[in-house]
Design a protein around this motif. Structure first.
Motif, PDB file in Angstrom:
ATOM      1  N   ALA A   1       3.752  13.354  -3.539  1.00 22.47           N
ATOM      2  CA  ALA A   1       3.339  11.954  -3.692  1.00 22.47           C
ATOM      3  C   ALA A   1       4.038  11.044  -2.678  1.00 22.47           C
ATOM      4  O   ALA A   1       3.444  10.102  -2.150  1.00 22.47           O
ATOM      5  CB  ALA A   1       3.631  11.474  -5.108  1.00 22.47           C
ATOM      6  N   LEU A   2       5.303  11.351  -2.406  1.00 23.82           N
ATOM      7  CA  LEU A   2       6.075  10.531  -1.466  1.00 23.82           C
ATOM      8  C   LEU A   2       5.906  10.993  -0.021  1.00 23.82           C
ATOM      9  O   LEU A   2       6.432  10.363   0.898  1.00 23.82           O
ATOM     10  CB  LEU A   2       7.563  10.571  -1.838  1.00 23.82           C
ATOM     11  N   GLN A   3       5.185  12.113   0.153  1.00 26.24           N
ATOM     12  CA  GLN A   3       4.931  12.674   1.481  1.00 26.24           C
ATOM     13  C   GLN A   3       6.235  13.004   2.212  1.00 26.24           C
ATOM     14  O   GLN A   3       6.432  12.634   3.369  1.00 26.24           O
ATOM     15  CB  GLN A   3       4.059  11.716   2.307  1.00 26.24           C
ATOM     16  N   VAL A   4       7.129  13.673   1.483  1.00 24.59           N
ATOM     17  CA  VAL A   4       8.406  14.106   2.057  1.00 24.59           C
ATOM     18  C   VAL A   4       8.574  15.590   1.779  1.00 24.59           C
ATOM     19  O   VAL A   4       7.806  16.177   1.010  1.00 24.59           O
ATOM     20  CB  VAL A   4       9.594  13.312   1.460  1.00 24.59           C
TER      21      VAL A   4
ATOM     22  N   SER B   1       0.828  -1.204   0.000  1.00 23.21           N
ATOM     23  CA  SER B   1       0.000   0.000   0.000  1.00 23.21           C
ATOM     24  C   SER B   1       0.858   1.249   0.000  1.00 23.21           C
ATOM     25  O   SER B   1       0.499   2.271  -0.574  1.00 23.21           O
ATOM     26  CB  SER B   1      -0.932   0.014   1.215  1.00 23.21           C
ATOM     27  N   ALA B   2       2.025   1.191   0.667  1.00 19.83           N
ATOM     28  CA  ALA B   2       2.932   2.340   0.694  1.00 19.83           C
ATOM     29  C   ALA B   2       3.454   2.635  -0.701  1.00 19.83           C
ATOM     30  O   ALA B   2       3.596   3.784  -1.092  1.00 19.83           O
ATOM     31  CB  ALA B   2       4.094   2.073   1.643  1.00 19.83           C
ATOM     32  N   VAL B   3       3.751   1.586  -1.468  1.00 22.81           N
ATOM     33  CA  VAL B   3       4.221   1.764  -2.834  1.00 22.81           C
ATOM     34  C   VAL B   3       3.102   2.318  -3.710  1.00 22.81           C
ATOM     35  O   VAL B   3       3.306   3.220  -4.510  1.00 22.81           O
ATOM     36  CB  VAL B   3       4.737   0.429  -3.422  1.00 22.81           C
TER      37      VAL B   3
ATOM     38  N   LYS C   1       1.836   7.501  -6.395  1.00 25.11           N
ATOM     39  CA  LYS C   1       1.376   7.383  -7.783  1.00 25.11           C
ATOM     40  C   LYS C   1       2.097   8.407  -8.641  1.00 25.11           C
ATOM     41  O   LYS C   1       1.705   9.565  -8.714  1.00 25.11           O
ATOM     42  CB  LYS C   1      -0.137   7.585  -7.848  1.00 25.11           C
ATOM     43  N   LEU C   2       3.141   7.978  -9.294  1.00 26.56           N
ATOM     44  CA  LEU C   2       3.941   8.868 -10.130  1.00 26.56           C
ATOM     45  C   LEU C   2       3.698   8.567 -11.601  1.00 26.56           C
ATOM     46  O   LEU C   2       3.533   7.412 -11.983  1.00 26.56           O
ATOM     47  CB  LEU C   2       5.430   8.706  -9.813  1.00 26.56           C
TER      48      LEU C   2
ATOM     49  N   GLY D   1      11.284   0.970  -3.295  1.00 18.09           N
ATOM     50  CA  GLY D   1      11.602   0.204  -4.488  1.00 18.09           C
ATOM     51  C   GLY D   1      11.179   0.875  -5.781  1.00 18.09           C
ATOM     52  O   GLY D   1      11.004   0.219  -6.801  1.00 18.09           O
ATOM     53  N   LEU D   2      11.013   2.210  -5.747  1.00 27.24           N
ATOM     54  CA  LEU D   2      10.581   2.936  -6.943  1.00 27.24           C
ATOM     55  C   LEU D   2      11.739   3.113  -7.937  1.00 27.24           C
ATOM     56  O   LEU D   2      11.513   3.344  -9.108  1.00 27.24           O
ATOM     57  CB  LEU D   2      10.014   4.298  -6.573  1.00 27.24           C
TER      58      LEU D   2
END
Length: 202
Positions: free
Chosen positions: A182-185, A134-136, A140-141, A199-200
């Motif tokens: 998207a990565l919440q950073v 779910s984290a991956v 959504k890129l 693993g993106l």
């Protein structure tokens, strides 16, 4: 309810004091331990820790080499690697050894606190190799954003990425902001760290 326990491991007393002030001002019911080295950290008088802030550059055993020892003593604690410099190789090694996040010392106190708070709230956060599907999926890129992310992780500037992809610097800036969201950073270094963890990118 027991306090949230932090261990700050950095051989610069001033930096530790600064982080302690940020945490105390921004979080409630916390207990902070400090250490100037891995050896001193392992003598910390507590059996439970919630989060360790670990500087990469330490006298004696460095931060990366100390991760395994710290995880053995406090297996439930989340480890945040802190560094003044962004080194992709150090980030990769930190991930492989079990770190959860990377924070640059150049970040603002608010951004640092936001990262720490999000990590404490994310009970599913896991080191490299155990991230949830779910984290991956949450990241959504678009194909173009994946291209930008790959070049960003190689340390290229927006201008250099734009030249490589034949796009304007302004367009690249927009893609980078979308990637961070998207990565919440909150920074490029965190984006690189998180994308490897999820693993993106290879």
């Amino acid at each position: 309810m027991s306090p949230t326990r932090f261990l700050l491991i950095d051989d610069h007393t001033l930096f530790r004091s600064g982080i302690a002030m940020v945490l105390t001002a921004g979080l409630k019911d916390i207990e902070i331990f400090e250490a100037a080295s891995i050896a001193e950290a392992l003598r910390t008088p507590t059996d439970t820790l919630d989060l360790l802030l670990l500087d990469v550059q330490l006298q004696g055993l460095n931060g990366l080499e100390g991760i395994a020892l710290l995880k053995r003593k406090w297996p439930e604690a989340k480890i945040v690697v802190v560094s003044a410099l962004y080194d992709p190789e150090a980030v990769r090694e930190a991930l492989e050894r079990g770190a959860h996040r990377f924070i640059s010392k150049a970040q603002t106190p608010d951004a640092m606190l936001e990262t720490i708070t999000a990590l404490l709230d994310d009970h599913s956060a896991a080191p490299e190799g155990t991230s949830s599907a779910s984290a991956v999926r949450s990241a959504k890129l678009t194909p173009r954003q994946c291209e930008v992310l790959d070049l960003l992780c190689q340390g290229l500037s927006n201008k250099m990425i734009g030249r490589r992809l034949n796009l304007s610097e302004n367009t690249i800036r927009g893609h980078v902001q979308a990637i961070l969201a998207a990565l919440q950073v909150s920074s490029r270094s965190e984006a690189a760290f998180m994308s490897r963890r999820l693993g993106l990118i290879g």
